[in-house]
Design a protein around this motif. Structure first.
Motif, PDB file in Angstrom:
ATOM      1  N   THR A 110       0.816  -0.762   0.014  1.00 19.34           N
ATOM      2  CA  THR A 110      -0.234  -0.156  -0.061  1.00 19.34           C
ATOM      3  C   THR A 110       0.797   1.204  -0.084  1.00 19.34           C
ATOM      4  OG1 THR A 110      -2.041  -0.986   1.261  1.00 19.34           O
ATOM      5  CG2 THR A 110      -1.766   1.280   1.155  1.00 19.34           C
ATOM      6  N   ALA A 111       1.903   1.466   0.702  1.00 23.55           N
ATOM      7  CA  ALA A 111       2.544   2.658   1.233  1.00 23.55           C
ATOM      8  C   ALA A 111       4.283   2.677   0.544  1.00 23.55           C
ATOM      9  CB  ALA A 111       2.813   3.134   2.242  1.00 23.55           C
ATOM     10  N   HIS A 112       4.014   1.186  -0.075  1.00 22.82           N
ATOM     11  CA  HIS A 112       6.184   1.515  -0.141  1.00 22.82           C
ATOM     12  C   HIS A 112       6.535   2.314  -1.444  1.00 22.82           C
ATOM     13  CE1 HIS A 112       9.928   0.156  -2.023  1.00 22.82           C
ATOM     14  NE2 HIS A 112       9.806   0.470  -0.695  1.00 22.82           N
ATOM     15  N   LEU A 113       7.530   2.980  -1.673  1.00 19.15           N
ATOM     16  CA  LEU A 113       7.423   3.857  -3.064  1.00 19.15           C
ATOM     17  C   LEU A 113       9.349   3.837  -3.032  1.00 19.15           C
ATOM     18  CD1 LEU A 113       5.649   6.896  -2.352  1.00 19.15           C
ATOM     19  CD2 LEU A 113       4.265   5.375  -3.654  1.00 19.15           C
ATOM     20  N   THR A 114       9.357   4.298  -4.277  1.00 15.82           N
ATOM     21  CA  THR A 114      11.075   4.158  -4.134  1.00 15.82           C
ATOM     22  C   THR A 114      10.961   5.865  -5.227  1.00 15.82           C
ATOM     23  OG1 THR A 114      10.941   2.982  -6.847  1.00 15.82           O
ATOM     24  CG2 THR A 114      11.523   1.669  -4.298  1.00 15.82           C
ATOM     25  N   HIS A 136      16.021   6.418  -1.049  1.00 13.75           N
ATOM     26  CA  HIS A 136      15.181   6.427  -1.923  1.00 13.75           C
ATOM     27  C   HIS A 136      14.286   5.406  -2.007  1.00 13.75           C
ATOM     28  CE1 HIS A 136      18.789   8.052  -3.774  1.00 13.75           C
ATOM     29  NE2 HIS A 136      19.646   7.660  -3.413  1.00 13.75           N
ATOM     30  N   GLU A 137      13.867   4.618  -0.196  1.00  6.68           N
ATOM     31  CA  GLU A 137      12.921   4.207  -0.082  1.00  6.68           C
ATOM     32  C   GLU A 137      12.320   5.005   0.750  1.00  6.68           C
ATOM     33  OE1 GLU A 137      12.840   0.149  -0.699  1.00  6.68           O
ATOM     34  OE2 GLU A 137      14.929   0.171  -0.043  1.00  6.68           O
ATOM     35  N   TYR A 138      10.755   4.089   0.669  1.00  4.69           N
ATOM     36  CA  TYR A 138      10.249   5.804   1.652  1.00  4.69           C
ATOM     37  C   TYR A 138       8.778   5.131   1.576  1.00  4.69           C
ATOM     38  CZ  TYR A 138       7.407  10.109   2.700  1.00  4.69           C
ATOM     39  OH  TYR A 138       6.750  10.903   3.425  1.00  4.69           O
ATOM     40  N   PHE A 139       8.171   5.371   3.026  1.00  9.73           N
ATOM     41  CA  PHE A 139       7.360   4.416   3.181  1.00  9.73           C
ATOM     42  C   PHE A 139       5.896   5.702   3.188  1.00  9.73           C
ATOM     43  CE2 PHE A 139       9.062   0.920   3.822  1.00  9.73           C
ATOM     44  CZ  PHE A 139       8.019  -0.069   4.159  1.00  9.73           C
ATOM     45  N   ASP A 140       4.878   5.781   2.137  1.00  9.47           N
ATOM     46  CA  ASP A 140       3.542   7.017   3.033  1.00  9.47           C
ATOM     47  C   ASP A 140       2.528   6.429   3.871  1.00  9.47           C
ATOM     48  OD1 ASP A 140       2.042   9.073   2.313  1.00  9.47           O
ATOM     49  OD2 ASP A 140       2.145   8.737   0.165  1.00  9.47           O
ATOM     50  N   LYS A 141       3.232   6.653   5.001  1.00  8.13           N
ATOM     51  CA  LYS A 141       2.053   6.411   5.472  1.00  8.13           C
ATOM     52  C   LYS A 141       1.252   6.902   5.591  1.00  8.13           C
ATOM     53  CE  LYS A 141       3.548  11.118   7.643  1.00  8.13           C
ATOM     54  NZ  LYS A 141       5.274  11.366   7.129  1.00  8.13           N
ATOM     55  N   TYR A 142       0.230   8.039   4.472  1.00  9.20           N
ATOM     56  CA  TYR A 142      -0.852   8.433   4.684  1.00  9.20           C
ATOM     57  C   TYR A 142      -2.180   7.469   3.830  1.00  9.20           C
ATOM     58  CZ  TYR A 142       1.349  12.550   6.611  1.00  9.20           C
ATOM     59  OH  TYR A 142       1.972  13.543   7.615  1.00  9.20           O
ATOM     60  N   LEU A 143      -1.231   7.017   3.025  1.00 11.58           N
ATOM     61  CA  LEU A 143      -1.628   5.462   2.285  1.00 11.58           C
ATOM     62  C   LEU A 143      -2.046   4.328   3.167  1.00 11.58           C
ATOM     63  CD1 LEU A 143       0.921   6.225  -0.812  1.00 11.58           C
ATOM     64  CD2 LEU A 143      -1.608   7.050  -0.775  1.00 11.58           C
TER      65      LEU A 143
END
Length: 177
Positions: free
Chosen positions: A13-17, A29-36
């Motif tokens: 759901t929330a992992h982005l690169t 270079h890796e991010y978890f968009d917590k709002y998602l």
């Protein structure tokens, strides 16, 4: 949903690169968009169920840090029945001019609720606000601990960090189904 399934759901759901600048100024270079994951009601309820196990006995108030900690504290409050309060990054300059919204925290045992922890800086700022109001704060729960050094930083301020996951743990679970 078991712990592994929840980790996979958070990841999907929330992992982005890409290239992301964190609050701390660090580049990742890796991010978890917590709002998602915080706007997904089913996922948020499962996260609250898991995080509830980390709330210390005797907690009187769950203090969600603006902005990501607020929906988590609300979900945890609904799950546990423990009242919530919300800690602003800066006191309002109008109305009641409060830095902490919600119920009274004076002389109460407060557990801080946060989404992601990298350095702990936002937590320390929020804890100062809570302690200035007379709250007893010694615990923090979060969904994802990005950097283990943050736990040591928080310990230096009398805080015990209880993450649901570390970033490494989620990555490992998702790489090894």
């Amino acid at each position: 949903m078991d712990r592994r399934e929840l980790a996979k759901s958070i990841y999907s759901t929330a992992h982005l690169t890409g290239t992301f600048t964190l609050r701390s100024g660090q580049i990742s270079h890796e991010y978890f968009d917590k709002y998602l994951f915080e706007v997904d009601s089913v996922l948020l309820a499962e996260i609250a169920r898991l995080m509830a196990e980390r709330i210390p006995a005797g907690t009187d108030v769950l203090a969600g840090l603006e902005l990501g900690g607020v929906p988590l504290a609300t979900a945890l409050s609904l799950h546990t029945g423990i009242p919530a309060a919300f800690v602003r990054k800066k006191a309002k300059e109008y109305g009641m001019c409060k830095a902490v919204e919600g119920g009274n925290v004076a002389s109460r045992r407060v557990c801080v609720v946060e989404d992601m922890v990298t350095t702990g800086g936002a937590i320390i700022d929020g804890v100062w606000e809570l302690r200035a109001l007379g709250a007893a704060v010694d615990s923090v729960v979060c969904v994802i601990l990005r950097n283990a050094d943050a736990a040591d930083t928080l310990a230096g301020h009398g805080l015990t960090l209880r993450p649901a996951y570390t970033m490494e743990e989620i990555m490992e679970i998702c790489k090894n189904p």
